[in-house]
Every structure is written in structure tokens, then in C-alpha cells.
Scaffold this motif. Structure first.
Motif, PDB file in Angstrom:
ATOM      1  N   THR A 154     -17.303  23.703  -2.185  1.00 17.12           N
ATOM      2  CA  THR A 154     -17.091  22.470  -2.959  1.00 17.12           C
ATOM      3  C   THR A 154     -17.507  21.215  -2.204  1.00 17.12           C
ATOM      4  N   GLY A 155     -17.962  21.371  -0.985  1.00 15.75           N
ATOM      5  CA  GLY A 155     -18.360  20.197  -0.201  1.00 15.75           C
ATOM      6  C   GLY A 155     -17.161  19.441   0.333  1.00 15.75           C
ATOM      7  N   MET A 156     -17.447  18.407   1.062  1.00 15.89           N
ATOM      8  CA  MET A 156     -16.382  17.601   1.663  1.00 15.89           C
ATOM      9  C   MET A 156     -15.944  16.502   0.696  1.00 15.89           C
ATOM     10  N   PRO A 157     -14.734  15.999   0.878  1.00 15.99           N
ATOM     11  CA  PRO A 157     -14.260  14.905   0.017  1.00 15.99           C
ATOM     12  C   PRO A 157     -15.189  13.693   0.090  1.00 15.99           C
ATOM     13  N   ILE A 158     -15.361  13.053  -1.047  1.00 19.68           N
ATOM     14  CA  ILE A 158     -16.249  11.891  -1.118  1.00 19.68           C
ATOM     15  C   ILE A 158     -15.475  10.633  -0.740  1.00 19.68           C
ATOM     16  N   ARG A 159     -16.073   9.843   0.146  1.00 13.61           N
ATOM     17  CA  ARG A 159     -15.460   8.570   0.542  1.00 13.61           C
ATOM     18  C   ARG A 159     -16.177   7.443  -0.181  1.00 13.61           C
ATOM     19  N   MET A 160     -15.524   6.914  -1.195  1.00 16.05           N
ATOM     20  CA  MET A 160     -16.188   5.936  -2.071  1.00 16.05           C
ATOM     21  C   MET A 160     -16.510   4.620  -1.370  1.00 16.05           C
ATOM     22  N   CYS A 161     -15.598   4.125  -0.557  1.00 18.71           N
ATOM     23  CA  CYS A 161     -15.874   2.835   0.096  1.00 18.71           C
ATOM     24  C   CYS A 161     -17.110   2.937   0.983  1.00 18.71           C
ATOM     25  N   GLU A 162     -17.191   4.046   1.731  1.00 15.49           N
ATOM     26  CA  GLU A 162     -18.327   4.230   2.626  1.00 15.49           C
ATOM     27  C   GLU A 162     -19.619   4.333   1.824  1.00 15.49           C
ATOM     28  N   LEU A 163     -19.531   5.063   0.695  1.00 15.77           N
ATOM     29  CA  LEU A 163     -20.703   5.261  -0.167  1.00 15.77           C
ATOM     30  C   LEU A 163     -21.159   3.923  -0.755  1.00 15.77           C
ATOM     31  N   LEU A 164     -20.233   3.180  -1.323  1.00 15.07           N
ATOM     32  CA  LEU A 164     -20.600   1.922  -1.993  1.00 15.07           C
ATOM     33  C   LEU A 164     -21.063   0.866  -0.999  1.00 15.07           C
ATOM     34  N   SER A 165     -20.481   0.914   0.208  1.00 12.25           N
ATOM     35  CA  SER A 165     -20.877  -0.131   1.155  1.00 12.25           C
ATOM     36  C   SER A 165     -22.269   0.132   1.728  1.00 12.25           C
ATOM     37  N   SER A 166     -22.819   1.322   1.439  1.00  6.43           N
ATOM     38  CA  SER A 166     -24.187   1.595   1.909  1.00  6.43           C
ATOM     39  C   SER A 166     -25.234   0.947   1.001  1.00  6.43           C
ATOM     40  N   LEU A 167     -24.831   0.451  -0.151  1.00  4.20           N
ATOM     41  CA  LEU A 167     -25.787  -0.183  -1.066  1.00  4.20           C
ATOM     42  C   LEU A 167     -26.255  -1.522  -0.482  1.00  4.20           C
ATOM     43  N   ALA A 168     -27.509  -1.827  -0.716  1.00  2.28           N
ATOM     44  CA  ALA A 168     -28.062  -3.055  -0.133  1.00  2.28           C
ATOM     45  C   ALA A 168     -27.590  -4.317  -0.865  1.00  2.28           C
ATOM     46  N   THR A 169     -27.180  -4.156  -2.128  1.00  2.00           N
ATOM     47  CA  THR A 169     -26.716  -5.321  -2.898  1.00  2.00           C
ATOM     48  C   THR A 169     -25.422  -5.861  -2.289  1.00  2.00           C
ATOM     49  N   PRO A 170     -25.297  -7.168  -2.123  1.00  2.00           N
ATOM     50  CA  PRO A 170     -24.050  -7.709  -1.586  1.00  2.00           C
ATOM     51  C   PRO A 170     -22.849  -7.358  -2.468  1.00  2.00           C
ATOM     52  N   GLY A 171     -21.720  -7.108  -1.834  1.00  2.00           N
ATOM     53  CA  GLY A 171     -20.510  -6.766  -2.576  1.00  2.00           C
ATOM     54  C   GLY A 171     -19.309  -6.861  -1.667  1.00  2.00           C
ATOM     55  N   TYR A 172     -18.137  -6.736  -2.271  1.00  2.00           N
ATOM     56  CA  TYR A 172     -16.909  -6.714  -1.482  1.00  2.00           C
ATOM     57  C   TYR A 172     -16.264  -5.348  -1.656  1.00  2.00           C
ATOM     58  N   VAL A 173     -16.079  -4.628  -0.562  1.00  2.00           N
ATOM     59  CA  VAL A 173     -15.530  -3.273  -0.611  1.00  2.00           C
ATOM     60  C   VAL A 173     -14.434  -3.154   0.444  1.00  2.00           C
ATOM     61  N   GLU A 174     -13.238  -2.854   0.022  1.00  2.00           N
ATOM     62  CA  GLU A 174     -12.136  -2.718   0.980  1.00  2.00           C
ATOM     63  C   GLU A 174     -11.241  -1.561   0.582  1.00  2.00           C
ATOM     64  N   ARG A 175     -10.708  -0.844   1.609  1.00  2.00           N
ATOM     65  CA  ARG A 175      -9.737   0.227   1.354  1.00  2.00           C
ATOM     66  C   ARG A 175      -8.401  -0.163   1.970  1.00  2.00           C
ATOM     67  N   GLN A 176      -7.366  -0.079   1.160  1.00  2.52           N
ATOM     68  CA  GLN A 176      -6.001  -0.277   1.657  1.00  2.52           C
ATOM     69  C   GLN A 176      -5.142   0.839   1.097  1.00  2.52           C
ATOM     70  N   THR A 177      -3.863   0.792   1.372  1.00  2.00           N
ATOM     71  CA  THR A 177      -2.987   1.851   0.871  1.00  2.00           C
ATOM     72  C   THR A 177      -1.645   1.260   0.459  1.00  2.00           C
ATOM     73  N   LEU A 178      -0.845   2.079  -0.225  1.00  6.39           N
ATOM     74  CA  LEU A 178       0.441   1.603  -0.753  1.00  6.39           C
ATOM     75  C   LEU A 178       1.599   2.391  -0.135  1.00  6.39           C
ATOM     76  N   LEU A 179       1.352   3.002   1.039  1.00  9.71           N
ATOM     77  CA  LEU A 179       2.333   3.934   1.584  1.00  9.71           C
ATOM     78  C   LEU A 179       3.533   3.242   2.233  1.00  9.71           C
ATOM     79  N   LYS A 180       3.359   2.038   2.731  1.00 11.94           N
ATOM     80  CA  LYS A 180       4.441   1.318   3.409  1.00 11.94           C
ATOM     81  C   LYS A 180       4.326  -0.171   3.097  1.00 11.94           C
ATOM     82  N   PRO A 181       5.456  -0.905   3.202  1.00  9.91           N
ATOM     83  CA  PRO A 181       5.396  -2.354   2.907  1.00  9.91           C
ATOM     84  C   PRO A 181       4.311  -3.084   3.695  1.00  9.91           C
ATOM     85  N   LYS A 182       4.113  -2.722   4.949  1.00 14.09           N
ATOM     86  CA  LYS A 182       3.106  -3.465   5.734  1.00 14.09           C
ATOM     87  C   LYS A 182       1.700  -3.267   5.150  1.00 14.09           C
ATOM     88  N   TYR A 183       1.467  -2.067   4.622  1.00 16.55           N
ATOM     89  CA  TYR A 183       0.172  -1.808   3.985  1.00 16.55           C
ATOM     90  C   TYR A 183       0.081  -2.532   2.640  1.00 16.55           C
TER      91      TYR A 183
END
Lengths: 245, 357
Positions: A154-183
């Protein structure tokens, strides 16, 4: 003593159908808080995905469209192009966005469409009952991977932020999480930044939120938070991947 | 306005602008790519929006998103592309959004060919996508009618709050004919504040609008489908369009034919008339709603021995013709597909051999 905490105006009074321990509620609230803070509820249109958040249109108090599986970025494109004055966001899960909707998200991002995508990654299909997603971890059990995800087949899990940030078009791409208040505080900042880039007509903006699915992972909410932190975060590192500046 | 000589595909693009549609999304496919090429140049001049989508699947949803905001919107494609858009058409019908789809048909199934065909009759009139829905389907027989139907399609889509399809074929898309753009066909857009997701500020309202096709409660979904059905029933009452040709007097056979094929049949009918053989024709201009009564009545005329559905397909519309003739007169199919349009000579030979057998 004054009121110190209240429900954001951008959230409706409806009770959600989300499972106990699910992080969708937090994600909804953060988006709603940002809509309130920017004062844009009257010109915001959300797009619900197919998946657990399919009924997000009931939980927000702004206009909403409901897409077919994976097609939200195409709908957002149509909407934003004919009404650039509207604030448009899609709210999509990992099956919706990273599997059936992969084509739509990549091309919308590459065209630099001026809308915002909130991407909930909990490494599994939720609404359909725990099937393997493109983001499911190696060895992670799913109803369609009963022995655990076999990456040979089945291949390896796809990392969307890494994939999208490889596009040459300018954009804003960030990964965060909801696991703890600090995050969660950082996640809120990222969501706000994404909406602000859209408001400034700057670029496509994308915030991934690493989330949990206690029900389909077969864990208590507490164990799910722990498992996500130990297993998902090393593979899905947090941070800003791309910025238009 | 003076007539201008235009290719069908370009004329359809211009007609959309004249109808007040400044939003067009498309994916290239032969034989209709000239619509996109024309509008890619023309829409920016007119202050409109053109996006070349990454696929017909995505284009279908760009149309959905734009239509859900209440804006006039159109796409054009050809058969294989319309198959890919059919998912979105089902959602658009379910969510009750007005949108205009143009199918410049080519031969199928699969990749088929790039020459004219009428092989998508079933797809257009019986669904295409999933679920109980219909589109209002109009079939022009030339460039002028393609212009007029395109202009009429937008107000009709708004009247019924659903997708409307123009069914042309490669011949109509590619050929040049003199056309005019009747200004009186322009109808201002309706107010869509009641349902459109155009932003609460836009409509000065505190109540959100939701555009969706999901109804999990079976009773509610049944009611929703009944509402859709009531729209289709209303179309059957109010929108049936057809042309009768050589049906005033007696005739020995009745042809039912539409689009490019009907023009060939008219030539054949004129030729047979000159030879003393009277043949009538009903030309459906709307394929849904189908001109049921017109065909039934024309087929029931004394002296009419046979009804022939002549199509550039292997026999699709003939099923509807049989359905509406209700056994009054024998119904047959004649046609050809693959891209070759049957000649008037072939039509004549077929009709004559039928009547002599």
C-alpha cells in the motif's frame, strides 16, 4: 464578574454528532473563533467534506455548501473565482483530501486559489468505519488492513504538507495538532494566519491538524492522544512548511 | 443586429455572454475545445471568469460551487467529458442549483471517436449520474438554434433550479453558419437570496443558507425527491418544444429525428415529396421533456403506416418513441453511428424500402 468564556458566534447551537474524545469539536471551535475575531462571518462560506464532518454545515453559523467526496477544493475554486469578496474555506479529512480528492487539492493549491483549507488528519477513515486512509501509519490496523498497513502493498503514508509545499506556486502550508493545549494555541495561530492570507488575497492557505479518532483506533480518548503523540507526530512533524513571504 | 458567420462552438460561447453568463469553467476535449478557446479570450474582455480545470470531474464541481453562490455559470464538454461531469450533475440536481451544461456529442462508447454522434441520448435524458433526477435537455439543429437555446437555458435553469443541458453534436459545434444573437432572449437573473450561499452580508440576512444534497432522514429524502419530481412534472407541462415538418397533409410514414440528423431528414423528406411520396416528421427540440403528445398524435394519423426514429446512435430515442406511440403504429429504428452522418439518399432508400416491403 463579567463573562469570561462563551461560544463563538460563528458556531451554531446545534449539538454535534462527534464521538467522545474526537478533536473535530476543537477544530470547529478554532475556526469559528478566527471567523469571529476577523469579523467575517457575514461573508464567509464553508464547504463541508464527505466524512465525519459532512454535517459541519449544521455546526457553523455561516453559509455552507456540502461537497462530494474530495471535491471541496474544486467547489471552493468555483465560488472564490465568481465571488472573490467572499471568504471561503474547505474543511476536509484525510480520506476526502488525500485519497479521492488528491487531484482537486493539488491543482487548487497550484493555481494559487485564494481560499483556505483546514485538513483534519487522523490517519483513518472515520465516517465509513475505520478503513485504511492514505495517511494510515505502517502497521496501523484498519478494517481494510486487519493485519495492519502493509507498506509493501500500500506504500507509505502520504504527507500532504510536504507534498503541497513542493509546488512552485507561492502558498501558506502549516501543520499543527490538537493533542494538547500548547499545540492548540499554535493551531489557532496557524488558522488565523491562513484566513489572513486569504483576506489579503495573497495565496492559497492550508493548515493540517493532526487529530485523533479514538472510536476507530479502538482506544480511549486519553490513549488516543498518547498514541498520536508517540506515533503520528514523529512522522508528521509540526511547523510551517511554506509561506508566501 | 446583423448576422455574423460563426462556428457553432464559438457562437455558443458568445451566446452565454449575451445571456449574462460571465462565468465559464471547462476542460479541453474535441470536438468542443473552441468554446473554451473563444471564451478564454472573450471573457476577460467582458469582465468575466474563465478557469481551465484539471479534469471534467473538477470542472463539474467548480460549476457547482459557482452555481451555489447564485451566479450564472456554464461549462461545455463532449461525451467522455460529460461522463466525468455526471457525478457533479447529480449533486447539482440534488442540491437544486441552476447551471448550464453543453454536450457537443462525439462517438462512443469509451474514447469512441471525435466525429458527430447522438450516442448520449440515454445519458442526458435518463440520468447519467446516480439518483432520481432529470435535466431539461434541449437539442438544437444548427448554429442559430444553438445560440437561442443557450440563451434560453439560463433563465430555464433558474426557473427550475437545476441543471439544463444543450445537446449538440460535433457537426453543430464545428460548422459555420450565419447567426444573430436576439437581444430579447436576455432575461435578467432571478433573485437567489432565498437559497444561495452568497454570504449573509450580501443578502443582509442573519440566517445562513446551506446548499446540500444530503438528507439522511428517509422521509425527508422522499419529500425532497417528490419536490424534484414536481419540477420535472412542471417541465412536462410548460417546456415541451418540437417542430412538425410536412405533417399538415397525409403521410405514409413519420420520422422522429432531432439535431443534425433532423436536417438530413428534412432534405430527404423534400426529395421524396418531389417524387410524390409524403413523409412527415416530428423534431423534438426538447429531449426531456419529450414531446409525447405531438409524436403520439402524429403517429396516430390515418394512413401513417410506420414510425421511424432516425438517430446517429444504435437506437436510443426509439425507446421513447415506442413508449409514446403506445403501439398505435409500428415503430422502427434507423441510424448510423461512429461519426458518419447518414446521407439524405440513405434515409430515402430506407424509408422507401420500408414502405415497399
Amino acid at each position: 464578574m463579567g463573562k469570561t468564556f462563551s461560544k463563538p458566534e460563528a458556531l451554531s447551537d446545534a449539538h454535534t454528532h462527534y464521538c467522545p474524545g474526537c478533536t473535530h469539536g476543537i477544530a470547529h471551535r478554532l475556526v469559528a473563533e478566527v471567523i469571529d475575531e476577523l469579523g467575517i462571518r457575514g461573508r464567509t462560506v464553508g464547504i463541508a467534506p464527505v466524512g465525519c464532518a459532512v454535517m459541519a454545515y449544521n455546526y457553523f453559523s455561516c453559509d455552507f455548501q456540502e461537497a462530494a467526496h474530495g471535491r471541496a477544493p474544486a467547489m471552493a475554486t468555483g465560488m472564490k473565482r465568481v465571488r472573490p469578496d467572499l471568504m471561503v474555506f474547505t474543511y476536509q479529512g484525510d480520506g476526502d483530501l488525500a485519497s479521492i480528492g488528491m487531484g482537486e487539492i493539488i491543482h487548487a493549491a497550484n493555481r494559487g486559489e485564494k481560499f483556505t483549507t483546514i485538513f483534519i488528519n487522523n490517519a483513518i477513515y472515520g465516517m465509513t468505519g475505520g478503513q485504511m486512509a492514505p495517511t494510515t501509519m505502517p502497521g496501523q490496523r484498519a478494517t481494510t488492513a486487519p493485519m495492519g498497513r502493509d507498506v509493501e502493498k500500500t506504500g507509505m503514508p502520504i504527507r500532504m504538507c510536504e507534498l503541497l509545499s513542493s509546488l512552485a506556486t507561492p502558498g501558506y502550508v502549516e501543520r499543527q495538532t490538537l493533542l494538547k493545549p500548547k499545540y492548540i494555541n499554535k493551531a489557532k495561530k496557524a488558522i488565523k494566519k491562513a484566513f489572513e492570507y486569504q483576506e489579503a488575497n495573497k495565496c492559497f492557505s492550508f493548515v493540517e491538524l493532526v487529530s485523533t479518532c479514538p472510536t476507530n483506533w479502538g482506544m480511549t480518548p486519553q490513549d488516543a492522544l498518547k498514541w498520536a503523540e508517540e506515533t503520528l507526530l514523529p512522522y508528521y512533524p509540526l511547523g510551517e512548511f511554506k509561506s508566501p513571504e | 443586429m446583423a448576422k455574423v458567420l460563426m462556428k457553432g462552438n464559438e457562437a455558443i460561447g458568445e451566446a452565454a455572454i449575451r445571456a449574462g453568463c460571465l462565468n465559464y469553467f471547462a476542460y479541453p476535449i474535441t470536438p468542443q475545445s473552441e468554446v473554451a478557446e473563444y471564451l478564454a479570450k472573450r471573457l476577460p474582455e467582458a469582465g468575466g471568469t474563465f478557469v481551465q480545470g484539471e479534469s471534467e470531474v473538477a470542472v463539474g464541481y467548480m460549476i457547482f460551487g459557482a452555481a451555489a453562490c447564485g451566479e450564472r455559470v456554464m461549462t461545455t464538454s463532449s461525451s467522455p467529458g460529460v461522463s466525468l461531469m455526471s457525478e457533479a450533475i447529480s449533486y447539482i440536481a440534488g442540491a437544486r442549483c441552476p447551471a448550464v451544461f453543453v454536450n457537443i456529442m462525439r462517438g462512443g462508447p469509451g474514447l469512441g471517436g471525435i466525429l458527430p454522434s447522438q450516442g448520449d441520448y440515454f445519458q442526458a435524458t435518463k440520468g447519467g449520474g446516480h439518483g432520481d433526477y432529470h435535466m431539461l435537455v434541449m437539442a438544437p439543429d444548427g448554429v442559430q438554434e444553438a445560440v437561442e437555446m443557450t440563451m434560453q437555458a439560463f433563465p430555464l435553469a433558474e426557473k427550475y433550479r437545476g441543471p439544463v443541458m444543450i445537446m449538440g453534436d460535433g457537426m453543430i459545434g464545428q460548422m459555420m453558419e450565419p447567426v444573430e444573437f436576439p437581444e430579447d432572449l436576455y432575461v435578467p437573473p432571478t433573485n437567489k437570496d432565498e437559497w444561495a450561499t452568497n454570504g449573509m452580508d450580501t443578502r443582509k440576512s442573519d440566517t445562513k443558507n446551506i446548499v446540500k444534497s444530503l438528507y439522511l432522514d428517509p422521509t425527508v429524502l422522499n419529500d425532497h425527491n417528490l419536490l424534484l419530481k414536481s419540477q420535472y412534472d412542471r417541465m412536462k407541462e410548460e417546456e415541451v418544444r418540437f417542430e412538425n415538418y410536412n405533417t399538415d397533409g397525409d403521410y405514409q410514414a413519420l420520422i422522429v429525428s432531432y439535431g443534425t440528423m433532423s436536417r438530413v431528414c428534412k432534405t430527404a423528406i423534400d426529395e421524396m415529396k418531389a417524387q410524390g411520396l409524403e413523409i412527415g416528421m416530428v423534431r423534438p427540440k426538447t429531449l426531456f421533456p419529450f414531446p409525447e403528445k405531438a409524436i403520439h398524435d402524429a403517429a396516430s394519423k390515418p394512413g401513417c403506416k410506420v414510425v421511424v426514429s432516425i438517430e446517429m446512435s444504435m437506437g436510443q430515442m426509439v425507446e421513447d418513441v415506442e413508449r409514446v406511440v403506445k403501439g398505435k403504429t409500428p415503430v422502427q429504428w434507423y441510424g448510423q453511428c461512429g461519426g458518419e452522418v447518414p446521407t439524405p439518399q440513405k434515409v430515402m432508400e430506407h424509408i422507401q424500402s420500408l414502405l415497399n416491403s
